[in-house]
Motif scaffolding. Structure first.
Motif, PDB file in Angstrom:
ATOM      1  N   TRP A 139       0.832  -1.203   0.000  1.00 26.97           N
ATOM      2  CA  TRP A 139       0.000   0.000   0.000  1.00 26.97           C
ATOM      3  C   TRP A 139       0.868   1.255   0.000  1.00 26.97           C
ATOM      4  O   TRP A 139       1.942   1.284   0.580  1.00 26.97           O
ATOM      5  N   GLN A 140       0.348   2.291  -0.640  1.00 29.69           N
ATOM      6  CA  GLN A 140       1.015   3.577  -0.668  1.00 29.69           C
ATOM      7  C   GLN A 140       0.330   4.539   0.300  1.00 29.69           C
ATOM      8  O   GLN A 140      -0.737   4.243   0.862  1.00 29.69           O
ATOM      9  N   ILE A 141       0.922   5.690   0.487  1.00 28.40           N
ATOM     10  CA  ILE A 141       0.370   6.690   1.403  1.00 28.40           C
ATOM     11  C   ILE A 141      -0.988   7.177   0.914  1.00 28.40           C
ATOM     12  O   ILE A 141      -1.934   7.350   1.700  1.00 28.40           O
ATOM     13  N   ILE A 160      -7.017  -5.566  -1.676  1.00 27.29           N
ATOM     14  CA  ILE A 160      -6.237  -4.944  -2.754  1.00 27.29           C
ATOM     15  C   ILE A 160      -6.251  -3.431  -2.560  1.00 27.29           C
ATOM     16  O   ILE A 160      -7.288  -2.823  -2.252  1.00 27.29           O
ATOM     17  N   ALA A 161      -5.105  -2.815  -2.736  1.00 27.07           N
ATOM     18  CA  ALA A 161      -4.972  -1.380  -2.526  1.00 27.07           C
ATOM     19  C   ALA A 161      -5.861  -0.606  -3.498  1.00 27.07           C
ATOM     20  O   ALA A 161      -6.074  -1.031  -4.641  1.00 27.07           O
ATOM     21  N   LEU A 170     -10.008   1.542  13.551  1.00 24.97           N
ATOM     22  CA  LEU A 170     -11.347   1.231  13.059  1.00 24.97           C
ATOM     23  C   LEU A 170     -11.458   1.435  11.553  1.00 24.97           C
ATOM     24  O   LEU A 170     -12.045   0.598  10.841  1.00 24.97           O
ATOM     25  N   ARG A 171     -10.898   2.522  11.058  1.00 22.97           N
ATOM     26  CA  ARG A 171     -11.004   2.802   9.618  1.00 22.97           C
ATOM     27  C   ARG A 171     -10.185   1.812   8.779  1.00 22.97           C
ATOM     28  O   ARG A 171     -10.643   1.358   7.727  1.00 22.97           O
ATOM     29  N   LEU A 172      -9.006   1.470   9.242  1.00 25.48           N
ATOM     30  CA  LEU A 172      -8.162   0.557   8.461  1.00 25.48           C
ATOM     31  C   LEU A 172      -8.583  -0.900   8.621  1.00 25.48           C
ATOM     32  O   LEU A 172      -8.294  -1.726   7.740  1.00 25.48           O
ATOM     33  N   ILE A 200      -3.747   4.715   1.947  1.00 27.51           N
ATOM     34  CA  ILE A 200      -4.179   4.800   3.346  1.00 27.51           C
ATOM     35  C   ILE A 200      -5.033   6.043   3.570  1.00 27.51           C
ATOM     36  O   ILE A 200      -6.049   6.007   4.275  1.00 27.51           O
ATOM     37  N   LEU A 201      -4.687   7.160   2.960  1.00 29.81           N
ATOM     38  CA  LEU A 201      -5.516   8.366   3.081  1.00 29.81           C
ATOM     39  C   LEU A 201      -6.897   8.140   2.477  1.00 29.81           C
ATOM     40  O   LEU A 201      -7.906   8.639   2.992  1.00 29.81           O
ATOM     41  N   HIS A 202      -6.960   7.380   1.382  1.00 33.47           N
ATOM     42  CA  HIS A 202      -8.259   7.058   0.777  1.00 33.47           C
ATOM     43  C   HIS A 202      -9.063   6.131   1.689  1.00 33.47           C
ATOM     44  O   HIS A 202     -10.293   6.290   1.818  1.00 33.47           O
ATOM     45  N   ALA A 203      -8.373   5.162   2.329  1.00 31.11           N
ATOM     46  CA  ALA A 203      -9.072   4.225   3.212  1.00 31.11           C
ATOM     47  C   ALA A 203      -9.607   4.910   4.461  1.00 31.11           C
ATOM     48  O   ALA A 203     -10.595   4.444   5.046  1.00 31.11           O
ATOM     49  N   LEU A 204      -8.989   5.998   4.892  1.00 27.41           N
ATOM     50  CA  LEU A 204      -9.468   6.710   6.081  1.00 27.41           C
ATOM     51  C   LEU A 204     -10.763   7.462   5.823  1.00 27.41           C
ATOM     52  O   LEU A 204     -11.444   7.853   6.774  1.00 27.41           O
TER      53      LEU A 204
END
Length: 340
Positions: free
Chosen positions: A224-226, A272-273, A259-261, A229-233
């Motif tokens: 995963w890229q930065i 998948i990212a 919780l978000r991740l 993770i910002l999108h997943a939050l």
């Protein structure tokens, strides 16, 4: 190392490259050699002088003196024992005096490449005072049909040695320190966590680095890229957005991050990212567009036979352009104008 100055002077006179130098170059160089012999210490066979002393004695520029010293070192007749130092660069606590470099007289090995092949040196490009356009310490070595500077050859050789040396050190480090790879991975994970803190909203900037590493290490190891993770939050795996933005209402920022991740982790394995999902969707979309274009072209080709009016009109215009006039085209291609 030469045993006495006379033997060194004979080695200079009988050097195969020196004997091929032009007279305008050999004479001042020979005078400089004799001056070095006068400055020589017969007990240690060393000579110490400053560039300014040589400049004042011969009434030449510093570039010329540097050129003479470089030539003697390149011919194998002079070797450096200690480099000089200006008084302004003296360390603290030491006398602030100028230190002159120390050289010693050497006799080159008869098996040296210059003795067997004196034509390696381009004597026509050797002058007493180098041109200001070219570096004063540039000597040219003929390698086939190409001329490469001596400094370039040395730089390439050192670059090859440096690459081999670094590879050798890395292999030894891997063998002697098995934990080196783990340390490198930990350092990279810390760097990614810091970048995530820098690009994230103010929530992650209020906590330490260790809680962020604890929650994101699994995702970073999965590729995963930065941005992922910002999108997943802010977004769920099904594409819908979370009800709240940020960690407002949560008991801690780490609990909000967990919780978000956690929604993107299934059976202890990350999904998948998002960036990879987008790349796969783009690839599929481009493949579908290419298939549709190919299908449309095939249908158009089947629906438009060679004798269709549109194709005949195009061929007629092409014939007129190629022949230069409509009358010439009618004479050479009457079949194109039958239906016109």
């Amino acid at each position: 190392m030469a045993r006495n100055a006379g033997k060194w002077l004979r080695a200079f006179k009988h050097h195969p490259v020196v004997s091929k130098l032009p007279r305008r170059t050999r004479r001042p160089l020979k005078a400089f050699v004799k001056w070095l012999i006068n400055q020589n210490n017969p007990k240690t066979m060393t000579v110490s002088f400053t560039r300014q002393a040589a400049m004042d004695y011969f009434r030449v520029s510093r570039r010329t003196v540097d050129y003479w010293v470089f030539r003697l070192r390149f011919f194998g007749l002079l070797a450096s024992i200690a480099s000089g130092r200006s008084a302004r660069y003296a360390p603290k606590g030491q006398p602030t005096t100028d230190l002159a470099p120390v050289y010693t007289f050497t006799i080159p090995d008869p098996d040296h490449k210059l003795f067997g092949n004196p034509d390696l040196i381009d004597t026509e490009s050797i002058h007493c005072t180098p041109s200001p356009v070219r570096e004063s310490k540039t000597s040219w070595v003929k390698t086939g049909t190409q001329k490469i500077s001596y400094q370039t050859l040395c730089a390439r050789a050192y670059a090859r040695y440096a690459r081999q040396h670094r590879a050798s050190l890395e292999s030894k480090r891997q063998q002697l320190f098995p934990a080196h790879a783990q340390k490198a991975e930990a350092s990279q994970l810390k760097h990614l966590a810091r970048c995530l803190q820098h690009h994230s909203p103010a929530d992650l900037r209020r906590i330490a680095l260790e809680p962020i590493l604890a929650e994101t290490t699994l995702l970073f190891r999965a590729g995963w890229q930065i941005a992922d993770i910002l999108h997943a939050l802010e977004t769920r795996p099904d594409g819908s957005r979370w009800d709240t933005s940020g960690s407002g209402g949560m008991r801690s920022v780490q609990a909000w991050l967990r919780l978000r991740l956690k929604a993107w982790i299934k059976d202890s394995r990350p999904l998948i990212a998002p960036s990879e999902l987008k790349a796969q969707a783009d690839t599929a979309r481009k493949a579908e567009q290419a298939r549709q274009r190919a299908q449309a072209a095939a249908e158009l080709k089947q629906s438009a036979p060679k004798d269709s009016p549109a194709r005949v009109a195009v061929r007629r215009k092409t014939a007129i352009i190629r022949c230069g006039s409509e009358q010439a085209a009618r004479n050479q291609h009457p079949e194109l104008f039958e239906s016109a």
